[in-house]
Scaffold this motif. Structure first.
Motif, PDB file in Angstrom:
ATOM      1  N   ALA A   1      -9.097   4.042  -1.298  1.00  0.00           N
ATOM      2  CA  ALA A   1      -8.837   5.020  -0.557  1.00  0.00           C
ATOM      3  C   ALA A   1      -7.675   5.901  -1.344  1.00  0.00           C
ATOM      4  N   ILE A   2      -6.675   4.993  -1.513  1.00  0.00           N
ATOM      5  CA  ILE A   2      -5.353   5.485  -1.992  1.00  0.00           C
ATOM      6  C   ILE A   2      -5.566   6.264  -3.416  1.00  0.00           C
ATOM      7  N   LEU A   3      -6.384   5.248  -4.272  1.00  0.00           N
ATOM      8  CA  LEU A   3      -6.597   5.658  -5.652  1.00  0.00           C
ATOM      9  C   LEU A   3      -7.606   6.794  -5.807  1.00  0.00           C
ATOM     10  N   ALA A   4      -8.366   7.075  -4.655  1.00  0.00           N
ATOM     11  CA  ALA A   4      -9.147   8.296  -4.889  1.00  0.00           C
ATOM     12  C   ALA A   4      -8.294   9.448  -4.404  1.00  0.00           C
ATOM     13  N   LYS A   5      -7.250   9.278  -3.904  1.00  0.00           N
ATOM     14  CA  LYS A   5      -6.594  10.403  -3.529  1.00  0.00           C
ATOM     15  C   LYS A   5      -5.463  10.913  -4.840  1.00  0.00           C
ATOM     16  N   HIS A   6      -5.324  10.028  -5.848  1.00  0.00           N
ATOM     17  CA  HIS A   6      -4.458  10.372  -6.885  1.00  0.00           C
ATOM     18  C   HIS A   6      -5.256  10.438  -8.277  1.00  0.00           C
ATOM     19  N   ALA A   7      -5.616  11.410  -8.894  1.00  0.00           N
ATOM     20  CA  ALA A   7      -6.603  11.744  -9.820  1.00  0.00           C
ATOM     21  C   ALA A   7      -5.810  11.321 -11.107  1.00  0.00           C
ATOM     22  N   ASN A   8      -4.452  11.007 -11.196  1.00  0.00           N
ATOM     23  CA  ASN A   8      -3.596  10.446 -12.431  1.00  0.00           C
ATOM     24  C   ASN A   8      -3.909   8.986 -12.620  1.00  0.00           C
ATOM     25  N   VAL A   9      -4.780   8.212 -11.824  1.00  0.00           N
ATOM     26  CA  VAL A   9      -5.041   6.684 -11.876  1.00  0.00           C
ATOM     27  C   VAL A   9      -5.908   6.659 -13.103  1.00  0.00           C
ATOM     28  N   THR A  10      -5.703   5.880 -14.160  1.00  0.00           N
ATOM     29  CA  THR A  10      -6.490   5.681 -15.126  1.00  0.00           C
ATOM     30  C   THR A  10      -7.029   4.183 -15.133  1.00  0.00           C
TER      31      THR A  10
ATOM     32  N   LEU B   1       0.799  -1.281   0.193  1.00  0.00           N
ATOM     33  CA  LEU B   1      -0.097  -0.036   0.053  1.00  0.00           C
ATOM     34  C   LEU B   1       0.871   1.306  -0.105  1.00  0.00           C
ATOM     35  N   HIS B   2       2.105   1.072   0.763  1.00  0.00           N
ATOM     36  CA  HIS B   2       2.747   2.358   0.792  1.00  0.00           C
ATOM     37  C   HIS B   2       3.455   2.622  -0.513  1.00  0.00           C
ATOM     38  N   PHE B   3       4.010   1.414  -1.205  1.00  0.00           N
ATOM     39  CA  PHE B   3       4.559   1.649  -2.719  1.00  0.00           C
ATOM     40  C   PHE B   3       3.651   2.170  -3.579  1.00  0.00           C
ATOM     41  N   LEU B   4       2.191   1.657  -3.379  1.00  0.00           N
ATOM     42  CA  LEU B   4       1.559   2.289  -4.484  1.00  0.00           C
ATOM     43  C   LEU B   4       1.164   3.728  -4.314  1.00  0.00           C
TER      44      LEU B   4
END
Length: 316
Positions: free
Chosen positions: A211-220, A156-159
């Motif tokens: 929750a991690i993916l929601a923080k980063h708008a660059n995820v496609t 999770l930290h790496f992601l």
């Protein structure tokens, strides 16, 4: 093929399950050859991809001979195209009751890749590709896999850290296991497919991942395998809103077999290894083209030598 040149063009292959066992190879090798011959015919027509990727279960068990076979055969078929492997649960499996459990270190030694890693892609290196690791599935003293797939804190930290470091790049995520409530069963009454509502076939801490993916708008995209889902499985491609952006999940079908009740089986009368096909017995991989404003995902049936469908995913 789309008329505009994509910034990235690659192929994604589901669980391949190479095994250096004569009876297995007699069933397995013809399917792999049929798949690669058709893939190469597409490459001759459209051009070679930037890379190919397969997120886990490249081998049936984690023995050195299985790795050697997989590496040899994939290198022969890639013909110099970069190939990015992932680790799945089968890479940890022993080959017999007498065999030891296998490790992520063996995966890394075979492929010269860490179990989780990232690389940049695209014409201007404007895309970050992130390969996540499948967690070790065995408890202390246990020979049966855990029923839960839980990404450890290190993954999770790496992601999170990699997405933060490359926040200016569009991000593609590869993982062996899908997130919960993505790909579904074709026929739940008959339990025709393993799916992302079966405990063993989804990331049990999916809420933390989301929750991690929601923080980063660059995820496609989140691209996974593991389930061996059949063609027309609901939500094989599934888009959801996370935070202020959307992410699309693609579940890769296995060209080895699809469906819960198919694949290599022992004949109850002769004890010989036989192949039970799914219905329909398709042989599908996926070609992905990433543009500035969209992703084009195409499903290719290598048995029929034709494209089954394509999806256009708007990218913000």
């Amino acid at each position: 093929m789309h008329t505009t040149h994509p910034s990235l063009y690659f192929w994604a292959l589901g669980d391949l399950h190479y095994r250096a066992q004569p009876a297995w190879q007699a069933l397995h090798a013809p399917r792999m050859q049929e798949m690669f011959e058709d893939i190469q015919s597409v490459w001759q027509e459209e051009g070679r991809p930037d890379f190919c990727v397969s997120p886990g279960d490249l081998v049936q068990t984690g023995t050195p001979t299985n790795y050697a076979l997989a590496i040899q055969e994939i290198a022969r078929q890639m013909q110099g195209i970069p190939f990015y492997p992932g680790i799945g649960n089968h890479e940890y499996h022993p080959d017999s009751q007498e065999d030891t459990f296998h490790t992520a270190a063996e995966f890394s030694a075979a492929w010269h890749k860490p179990p989780r890693y990232a690389w940049t892609a695209g014409e201007q290196h404007e895309i970050i590709c992130i390969m996540l690791d499948q967690p070790y599935p065995y408890g202390s003293g246990e020979r049966k896999e855990s029923k839960e797939v839980i990404f450890p804190a290190e993954t999770l930290h790496f992601l999170d850290a990699t997405l933060q470091e490359h926040e200016s790049r569009r991000a593609l995520i590869f993982a062996h296991c899908p997130l919960q409530d993505t790909v579904l069963d074709r026929d739940p009454a008959r339990n025709l497919d393993d799916d992302s509502q079966d405990t063993f076939f989804f990331v049990n801490n999916s809420a933390e991942v989301r929750a991690i993916l929601a923080k980063h708008a660059n995820v496609t995209l989140y691209i996974s395998g593991h389930t061996h889902s059949g063609w027309n499985s609901p939500q094989l491609l599934f888009t959801e809103d996370l935070g202020k952006h959307t992410i699309t999940h693609l579940n890769l079908m296995s060209p080895w077999y699809t469906g819960r009740h198919a694949g290599a089986r022992r004949d109850p009368e002769t004890n010989e290894l036989i192949y039970v096909p799914d219905k329909p017995d398709t042989l599908i991989t996926f070609a992905l083209s990433i543009y500035a404003d969209k992703a084009l995902i195409r499903a290719r049936d290598h048995r029929a030598h034709q494209w089954l469908t394509n999806w256009e995913i708007p990218l913000r």
